[in-house]
Structure formats: structure tokens, C-alpha cells
Design an enzyme around this catalytic site. Structure first.
Site, PDB file in Angstrom:
ATOM      1  CB  SER A  39      -5.388 -10.995   3.861  1.00 16.18           C
ATOM      2  OG  SER A  39      -4.645 -10.566   4.845  1.00 16.18           O
TER       3      SER A  39
ATOM      4  CE1 TYR B 298      -4.482  -6.125   0.930  1.00 19.20           C
ATOM      5  CE2 TYR B 298      -4.663  -6.719   3.440  1.00 19.20           C
ATOM      6  CZ  TYR B 298      -4.221  -7.045   2.060  1.00 19.20           C
ATOM      7  OH  TYR B 298      -3.701  -8.291   1.697  1.00 19.20           O
TER       8      TYR B 298
END
Length: 679
Positions: free
Chosen positions: A556, A569
């Protein structure tokens, strides 16, 4: 356009015959019908023949798969054949016999159908018929089985002269309903489609009954102590452990996809005393050995042998196999023979465990295995009433390295970029993983769809085309036993694994003070721990295969972008991103490349966003959830929304063959986020 009644009847008959494996093997044999139709040029009636074209399969034959020929021109070729040494030239002449555009390309057996004086003809490869055809005294047994209703035709390579032979047999034996072709199969005929089918089934079933009634007990010899099949769970565990090593051997010259078969037929054959002798004789029917090669590689150790010993012995046997195959080629090759295509086995037999078969794709590998099962039935039948006596080695070479076969291979479409590659994609039941799986299959790969949601994984595998393209496995990537089981399923389905995409993920976005230990652990377990476990298992398989490989992490932009309310995250994505660098450095010596794709704002089709995170983020930004993708797009340099398909494209770019010297790279797929630029 309306299908001609004779062609329609032919298709129906073909489907019935082809749907029963006792009648013929996949893509084996052909059927024809003759009739009249109006020539659109002259307006006069003309005699035509409809026959299954080259490469078709009787079970699934369509009108487009029929070749349509003018009978007057086809029959006239009988006077033009220049002799058996030049009969291959007649194949090109068939093009001048086509009616109109002619439909499918005529097969080598077209002459047989056209020259035999019967309105309907079937040429099939049933195991029972080939058992008689490959018995040492097949001619005598054929007479004993059928009397004068079925006539023996000595071996001749398929082609124009064989068509003339069968036509002569038909003319000289008006009482006969068909013939047994030595070393090959059967041909039957009839005045109607129904009669032809009836005669084909009469030959097949009568031969079955004859072999069963006359056959001796244990035609393959007694069971050898210690060579019995292992219990199922132990057998499949052993097969999965061996599979990568066996695939490495079968892929020495060219990468192959594998198929595993531990059916009772295979296991019983390998437990019998006669299997080494019979396997060494090889298969006989041309359809068989074109797919199985002249003979299999057979492990000569019992199933209880230590795994290390089995792998070492397979390596020795493989070296000997390659030498023997090269010698076979040298013995029979002529100056104009095609170059040797490869010396690796297509069939590898492991007593007590089963059979591995190999090919350029899963279907080809599976069909090769099915053909060897046919060959086992043939050996059993021939040995039951006589001695198995396949055609001579020189004749096998003439078929395997036939100029016409070489021409057919050259006409095959160019392989797609990921052909022969086996991929395992985690989190592939939805979103990015699903898009990646679709792209990989579209580019030629076989895919293992791995997901916590078993139903979702199964649905995607079905979308991708079923077991010849994709299989589904349910797996929790935090559980190393489940991951090991998923890889076992992969290697048993396709022979190995070459490409792994670590995509499984979850997102819980909270401020630091609201982030619980459970939030932290759950995300790290799924993405950081899960990717580590999957990559470790993938490396074990890839190193054993010696074929290199690709591991791709879906990370990501949050791996490098420092934003608020996202500690757990983003930290786990940073962990994944560094795993890419670490493993690229460690696994490169094995030819394994490790790279990453870093997307951002993938909303549409995303399993993570659909699971509640989308609504949460939309609330944070004060936009409707359905507008969240558009909102993210406006934050980017390119002002474009990122979709799962864009991430899948990046995965393909990394693995499709152009970036062969790239490892340790992260590709951003975020439409441009300056704060996440790598530096």
C-alpha cells in the site's frame, strides 16, 4: 443456415459415442456421413462428405468442427496417390476437395472415410479394440472374437494408403460391419447413422466381453509385497512432497504443467509384478504415445523408501531416460527429420503413490494421464488373452516425428506470456485478488484461488473456467498448517507453484489511543505474518522445482505515507514492504524474484472497503460512500480512480516476462500521491 440432416445425424452420433470413454479417448477417432446437397454455383446436386476435422473431439463436436468435401474429387485422388513413400503429399491435395470454404481442416483420416464405400463411417480408439489390435496374435483373436463380421487390417501408419487398405477390405468382405486395425483401433460402417453407431458399439462391447470371458486372472501379474498403494492421506502427502521434484525433471527442456492421478487403475498397475516390463514396452495407439511419449519414467523403489532416496533415484532415472530418448532419436532420425523436441518424460509413475503427467497446459497434462490410463487398460486386455505387443519402435518414431505432426505443431498459436506458470493468489475471492486471478488466467497461467471464504473462492474458480484453469482452496493465512495444505493442493492440481501473490488483507483504521492490541495483532497476523508464512511455503516449492519463480506482495502507499489514524494498518504494510526487499536479497540465488505493488484508494470491487471500512472512511471525509472512489481520485496527481484491474495489470507487468531482471521493486498504483513517492 440450417444444418444438413446428414450432418445433424453425424453430430448426434458423435456426441453419443464420444461421451463414453469406453468408446474412444479425448480428441481420438473421427466419424463421417455422406449425402447430397445443392451446389450453389451450378444448382445441381453434388455428393458431399461431412467428417470430424483435425483436432476436434467427438463429445463436443460442433458443425464448425466438420470438414466438408466433394466426394467425386476425393475419390479421384485414389488414382493420384504416388505411393506409400510419398502419401503425405496427399494431405495437401485434400484442400482441393473441399466444398466451398470447407469448414474445419481435414484430418489425416479423411481418406479412410471418403474411400470406404459406405454412407456412414466411424473410426474409434476403444481400449477393448486396441487390446486386440496390440495382442501378439491379434489377427487370430479377432477372428475368434468376431468370425467374419469384423476383419483384421495389419498395421499401417494412418494416411491415404490405410484408407485404400480399409476400402479394399470393405469391398472384399460385404458381410463385415467393420475392422480391427493392428496397433491402432477400429473402424465400423453402416448404411445409416443408426446402423453405423450400432456396428461400432457391437465391435467395442463384443471385444470387452471376449476379453473378460477369455481373460486369465491377474493378467498384470501378482501384487508385489511392499508396492501396494499407501493409505489415501499418506499417499497424497507423499505425492505433494514429490511433485515439485518430479516437475523439475519433466521441465528440464521446457516448463510443464502437471496433473496427478491416484486412481485405482493406476495404483493397481503399479503394484503388479508385470508393470516394469509393460511400461518399458511403451504405449501403442498413435493417439496414446503422441501424448505420453514413447514410454514413461518409472520409479523402481517401494513407496516406503525415504523421500530423499526417492528424489535421488528419480534424478538418476531421469538422466538415464534422457540418454535413452536421445539414443532413440539418433537411431531413427533421417536427415529431414524434425529436430528432437525434448528428452523429458511426459508420464512419471510412482508405485504406491500414483502417476504424474505433464503438458503445455493443464488440459494437455490431464489428457496425457488419461491416455496412459487407456494404455493400462489396453495392456491388461492384451495380456489377459495373449501378450501385449505394441508396434515397433521405428514405427513409433515415424509417428512422433512425422512431418505432418510437426506441421500441426507449428500451426499452434503462440503461447501466452504466462503459459505453463502456476499461480497462487491469496485473498482471491474478491476485490484485487479476484482481479489478479482473472488477469493471470487470461495471460495463460493456472491459478489457485485461495481465500478465507471457501464459497467465494469456489465461485471465482468457476468463473475462471474450472479445474483446467483454476482451483479453489479455503485458507486462513495466519495458520501455517492451512497454508501448507493449500500448497499441497496446488502442487497436486498443477504440479507445482511458480507465482505467488500475497494479497490477503484487512484494514482497521483508528487513532493511536483507540487502537487495541487486538486491532494491532489481527492486522499483523493476516498481512505481516500471513505474507511471511505464504512466502516461506512458496520458496520451499520453488527451490525444489529449480524453475525460479515470482513472489509479489500487494502492499500500500501507506507503507511509506505517514498519515493519522492508521498506525496498525500502515505499520503492517511497512512490514510487508520490507519483506519484499529482504526476500529479494535472499531468494535471488534461486532465480526467485520478489517485488511489490503499492496501490491506494481501491474502492470499487474491494473486499476491504465493502466490509465496512469504506463507510468508515467516507464518514471521516464527509462524502457519500458511493462517491468515496471519486473523492480519492481527486487527491491524486492524475485525478484518476484506481480499480482492482489496474493493480492486476501491475502484477502482470512484474511477472509477464518483460521485467526479467527486476527484483526488490515496488510499483505504485495510486494515480500519483506525491507524499508516497519512493525515495
Amino acid at each position: 443456415m440450417t444444418t444438413h440432416p446428414e450432418a445433424a445425424a453425424l453430430l448426434s452420433r458423435s456426441h453419443r459415442l464420444g461421451s463414453d470413454p469406453r468408446n474412444t479417448n479425448y480428441a481420438g477417432g473421427n466419424a463421417s456421413a455422406k449425402g447430397t446437397d445443392v451446389d450453389p454455383v451450378t444448382g445441381r446436386e453434388v455428393e458431399l462428405m461431412w467428417v470430424k476435422g483435425s483436432g476436434g473431439d467427438l463429445r463436443t463436436l460442433t458443425e464448425a468442427g466438420l470438414a466438408v468435401l466433394r466426394l467425386d474429387r476425393l475419390r479421384a485422388l485414389a488414382d493420384a496417390c504416388p505411393g506409400v513413400e510419398r502419401e503425405d503429399e496427399m494431405v495437401a491435395a485434400l484442400d482441393y476437395c473441399l466444398h466451398g470454404k470447407g469448414g474445419a481442416a481435414p484430418s489425416i483420416d479423411t481418406a479412410m472415410h471418403g474411400l470406404v464405400d459406405a454412407p456412414h463411417v466411424d473410426h474409434l480408439h476403444p481400449d477393448s479394440g486396441i487390446a486386440l489390435a496390440c495382442a501378439a496374435d491379434g489377427e487370430k483373436l479377432t477372428a475368434e472374437c468376431f468370425g467374419d463380421r469384423v476383419v483384421w487390417v495389419p498395421w499401417r501408419r494412418p494416411g491415404f494408403r490405410l484408407g485404400l487398405d480399409i476400402a479394399a477390405v470393405r469391398a472384399a468382405n460385404p458381410q463385415a460391419v467393420g475392422c480391427v486395425l493392428g496397433g491402432h483401433g477400429i473402424t465400423a460402417w453402416g448404411d445409416s447413422s443408426e446402423e453405423c453407431e450400432r456396428n461400432s458399439l457391437y465391435i467395442i462391447r463384443t471385444a470387452e466381453e471376449f476379453l473378460a470371458g477369455r481373460g486369465r486372472a491377474e493378467p498384470l501379474g501378482p501384487v508385489v509385497e511392499g508396492y501396494e498403494a499407501l493409505p489415501e492421506a499418506e499417499r497424497r502427502q507423499r505425492a505433494a512432497a514429490l511433485a515439485p521434484y518430479v516437475r523439475a525433471l519433466a521441465s528440464r527442456d521446457k516448463a510443464q504443467v502437471g496433473h496427478f492421478d491416484d486412481s485405482d487403475t493406476v495404483l493397481d498397475f503399479l503394484a503388479r509384478a508385470g508393470h516394469p516390463r509393460l511400461a518399458a514396452l511403451g504405449t501403442s495407439c498413435p493417439d496414446h504415445f503422441l501424448r505420453t511419449k514413447i514410454r514413461p519414467l518409472v520409479l523402481d523403489l517401494p513407496p516406503a523408501a525415504p523421500l530423499h532416496d526417492a528424489v535421488a533415484r528419480l534424478t538418476e532415472l531421469h538422466a538415464a531416460y534422457r540418454e535413452e530418448y536421445a539414443a532413440y532419436y539418433t537411431r531413427h532420425a533421417l536427415p529431414d527429420s524434425p529436430a528432437m523436441r525434448g528428452a523429458d518424460p511426459a508420464i512419471v509413475l510412482i508405485p504406491g503413490v500414483g502417476m504424474f503427467s505433464f503438458g503445455k497446459d493443464k488440459q494437455t497434462a490431464r489428457v496425457a494421464g488419461e491416455f496412459y490410463v487407456n494404455a493400462i487398460h489396453v495392456m491388461r486386455g492384451a495380456e489377459a488373452v495373449s501378450t501385449y505387443a505394441p508396434i515397433e519402435e521405428a514405427e513409433k518414431f515415424r509417428i512422433e516425428y512425422w512431418a505432418l505432426e510437426e506441421a500441426k505443431l507449428r500451426r499452434m498459436p503462440r503461447p501466452r506470456p504466462l503459459a505453463t506458470r502456476v499461480a497462487l493468489v491469496t485473498g482471491a475471492g474478491s476485490g484485487i485478488g479476484k482481479a489478479v486471478a482473472h488477469r493471470l488466467v487470461a495471460e495463460g497461467a493456472c491459478v489457485v484461488v485461495a481465500d478465507l471464504d471457501a464459497d467465494g473462492a469456489a465461485a471465482v474458480a468457476e468463473e475462471l473456467g474450472g479445474p483446467d484453469k483454476a482451483v479453489a482452496v479455503a485458507v486462513d493465512v495466519t495458520d501455517e498448517d492451512q497454508i501448507a495444505a493449500a500448497f499441497r493442493a496446488a502442487v497436486l492440481a498443477f504440479g507445482g507453484v511458480d507465482l505467488v501473490v500475497n494479497n490477503a488483507g484487512i484494514s482497521i483504521s483508528k487513532p493511536l489511543l483507540e487502537t487495541s492490541v487486538r486491532d494491532w495483532d489481527l492486522q499483523h497476523d493476516i498481512m505481516a505474518r500471513g505474507s511471511f508464512l505464504v512466502s516461506r511455503e512458496a520458496a520451499r516449492v520453488m527451490i525444489a522445482q529449480k524453475l525460479g519463480g515470482d513472489i509479489v506482495y500487494i502492499t500500500s502507499k501507506n507503507a511509506v505515507f505517514a498519515g493519522p489514524d492508521n498506525i496498525a494498518y500502515a505499520a503492517t504494510k511497512a512490514d510487508q514492504a520490507h519483506q519484499v526487499r529482504l526476500l529479494a536479497a535472499e531468494l535471488g540465488e534461486h532465480g526467485i524474484r520478489v517485488n511489490g505493488v503499492s496501490p491506494d484508494g481501491v474502492v470499487r470491487g474491494s473486499g476491504i472497503f465493502a466490509g465496512g471500512w469504506g463507510a468508515q472512511r467516507a464518514a471521516v471525509y464527509g462524502v457519500p460512500e458511493e462517491k468515496l472512489g471519486e473523492f480519492y481520485a481527486q487527491r491524486t496527481i492524475l485525478k484518476r480512480e484506481v480499480l482492482p484491474e489496474h493493480v492486476a495489470g501491475a502484477v502482470f507487468a512484474l511477472t509477464g516476462g518483460d521485467l526479467t531482471h527486476t527484483t526488490g521493486l515496488h510499483i505504485p498504483v495510486d494515480a500519483g500521491v506525491a507524499a508516497a513517492f519512493l525515495r
